[in-house]
Write a protein that holds these residues in place. Sequence first.
Motif, PDB file in Angstrom:
ATOM      1  N   THR A 111    -120.547   0.125  17.706  1.00 21.02           N
ATOM      2  CA  THR A 111    -120.130  -0.590  18.907  1.00 21.02           C
ATOM      3  C   THR A 111    -120.721  -2.001  18.920  1.00 21.02           C
ATOM      4  O   THR A 111    -121.695  -2.295  18.229  1.00 21.02           O
ATOM      5  N   VAL A 112    -120.107  -2.842  19.724  1.00 21.45           N
ATOM      6  CA  VAL A 112    -120.607  -4.200  19.934  1.00 21.45           C
ATOM      7  C   VAL A 112    -120.698  -4.440  21.434  1.00 21.45           C
ATOM      8  O   VAL A 112    -119.929  -3.869  22.210  1.00 21.45           O
ATOM      9  N   PRO A 113    -121.652  -5.297  21.875  1.00 26.87           N
ATOM     10  CA  PRO A 113    -121.718  -5.616  23.296  1.00 26.87           C
ATOM     11  C   PRO A 113    -120.576  -6.553  23.692  1.00 26.87           C
ATOM     12  O   PRO A 113    -120.269  -7.511  22.969  1.00 26.87           O
ATOM     13  N   VAL A 114    -119.929  -6.258  24.797  1.00 26.02           N
ATOM     14  CA  VAL A 114    -118.821  -7.075  25.291  1.00 26.02           C
ATOM     15  C   VAL A 114    -119.130  -7.457  26.738  1.00 26.02           C
ATOM     16  O   VAL A 114    -119.388  -6.579  27.579  1.00 26.02           O
ATOM     17  N   LEU A 115    -119.095  -8.740  27.029  1.00 24.03           N
ATOM     18  CA  LEU A 115    -119.411  -9.233  28.362  1.00 24.03           C
ATOM     19  C   LEU A 115    -118.183  -9.192  29.265  1.00 24.03           C
ATOM     20  O   LEU A 115    -117.087  -9.610  28.870  1.00 24.03           O
ATOM     21  N   HIS A 116    -118.371  -8.692  30.483  1.00 21.41           N
ATOM     22  CA  HIS A 116    -117.341  -8.731  31.528  1.00 21.41           C
ATOM     23  C   HIS A 116    -117.954  -9.431  32.743  1.00 21.41           C
ATOM     24  O   HIS A 116    -119.078  -9.098  33.147  1.00 21.41           O
ATOM     25  N   TRP A 117    -117.217 -10.363  33.318  1.00 24.50           N
ATOM     26  CA  TRP A 117    -117.762 -11.103  34.457  1.00 24.50           C
ATOM     27  C   TRP A 117    -116.636 -11.403  35.431  1.00 24.50           C
ATOM     28  O   TRP A 117    -115.918 -12.390  35.322  1.00 24.50           O
ATOM     29  N   ALA A 118    -116.469 -10.496  36.392  1.00 24.01           N
ATOM     30  CA  ALA A 118    -115.393 -10.642  37.372  1.00 24.01           C
ATOM     31  C   ALA A 118    -115.749 -11.725  38.386  1.00 24.01           C
ATOM     32  O   ALA A 118    -116.927 -11.968  38.673  1.00 24.01           O
ATOM     33  N   GLU A 119    -114.728 -12.365  38.932  1.00 22.70           N
ATOM     34  CA  GLU A 119    -114.925 -13.383  39.959  1.00 22.70           C
ATOM     35  C   GLU A 119    -115.697 -12.787  41.139  1.00 22.70           C
ATOM     36  O   GLU A 119    -115.335 -11.751  41.681  1.00 22.70           O
ATOM     37  N   GLY A 120    -116.781 -13.427  41.503  1.00 21.57           N
ATOM     38  CA  GLY A 120    -117.561 -12.953  42.639  1.00 21.57           C
ATOM     39  C   GLY A 120    -118.523 -11.822  42.318  1.00 21.57           C
ATOM     40  O   GLY A 120    -119.212 -11.326  43.201  1.00 21.57           O
ATOM     41  N   GLY A 121    -118.550 -11.407  41.067  1.00 17.22           N
ATOM     42  CA  GLY A 121    -119.432 -10.296  40.685  1.00 17.22           C
ATOM     43  C   GLY A 121    -120.506 -10.741  39.722  1.00 17.22           C
ATOM     44  O   GLY A 121    -120.583 -11.908  39.319  1.00 17.22           O
ATOM     45  N   GLU A 122    -121.340  -9.796  39.356  1.00 15.85           N
ATOM     46  CA  GLU A 122    -122.399 -10.050  38.395  1.00 15.85           C
ATOM     47  C   GLU A 122    -121.882  -9.768  36.979  1.00 15.85           C
ATOM     48  O   GLU A 122    -121.002  -8.924  36.795  1.00 15.85           O
ATOM     49  N   PRO A 123    -122.424 -10.447  35.979  1.00 14.43           N
ATOM     50  CA  PRO A 123    -122.005 -10.141  34.602  1.00 14.43           C
ATOM     51  C   PRO A 123    -122.438  -8.737  34.193  1.00 14.43           C
ATOM     52  O   PRO A 123    -123.537  -8.299  34.523  1.00 14.43           O
ATOM     53  N   VAL A 124    -121.563  -8.055  33.504  1.00 10.53           N
ATOM     54  CA  VAL A 124    -121.814  -6.690  33.055  1.00 10.53           C
ATOM     55  C   VAL A 124    -121.531  -6.614  31.562  1.00 10.53           C
ATOM     56  O   VAL A 124    -120.547  -7.178  31.081  1.00 10.53           O
ATOM     57  N   VAL A 125    -122.404  -5.912  30.838  1.00  9.92           N
ATOM     58  CA  VAL A 125    -122.199  -5.728  29.404  1.00  9.92           C
ATOM     59  C   VAL A 125    -121.803  -4.288  29.126  1.00  9.92           C
ATOM     60  O   VAL A 125    -122.493  -3.351  29.547  1.00  9.92           O
ATOM     61  N   ASP A 126    -120.679  -4.103  28.463  1.00  9.32           N
ATOM     62  CA  ASP A 126    -120.274  -2.787  27.980  1.00  9.32           C
ATOM     63  C   ASP A 126    -120.401  -2.774  26.466  1.00  9.32           C
ATOM     64  O   ASP A 126    -120.302  -3.815  25.812  1.00  9.32           O
TER      65      ASP A 126
END
Length: 204
Positions: A111-126
């Motif tokens: 697996t590799v870390p993938v950044l998700h950062w929704a508008e108005g939210g905190e960044p999350v790494v999956d």
Amino acid sequence: MQDSISGDARLALDLALTIRHDGHGGVADDLTDLAGLTAWVRAHPGIVRDAAAHVPADADLAAVRELRAAVRALFARAVRPSEPSPADAARLMPVPEAVERLNAAAARTPTVPVLHWAEGGEPVVDHEPVSGGRDLAATLAQAAVAFLAGPERQRLRACHAPRCVRYFIKEHPRQEWCKPSCGNRARVARHHERHRKSADSLGQ
């Protein structure tokens, strides 16, 4: 109650709980065949892509059952010095073998870390599979590794109510059983045992 348990912990625990009390004094296995595994995967969307349509193969069943044996052996180690679940206490896989199997399963899908950062939210790494696909046993193994290496492991317990074979994560300091019905059974059993001892002493 489940809201305070992480997704990794819940997934690892749910895998272990496919071994359960059958309601008649014995032990049931929800993963005896492909139909059982298919139903379990569909009850856990997110393990594989399109879980509703996923049909596991024989190799998946063998891999998941082998992984579950390793996870339950490591759960038994995690609850020491308390006793493990009585479902498999007499036939636990040796811990070094369990660790090796868990790591081998987890490595099947890099697996590799993938950044998700929704508008108005905190960044999350999956952590997402490099290949874009998901190996069922690998996904479960990675969840188990995360749980066993994390702080929630300290709250893992084996339920020792009569006939129960479940593991659970302790939610509050006074919790002794996996669910209220187990607590009721344990109290009834203690009551009967006290009365039996009292009757025995009177009969002497």
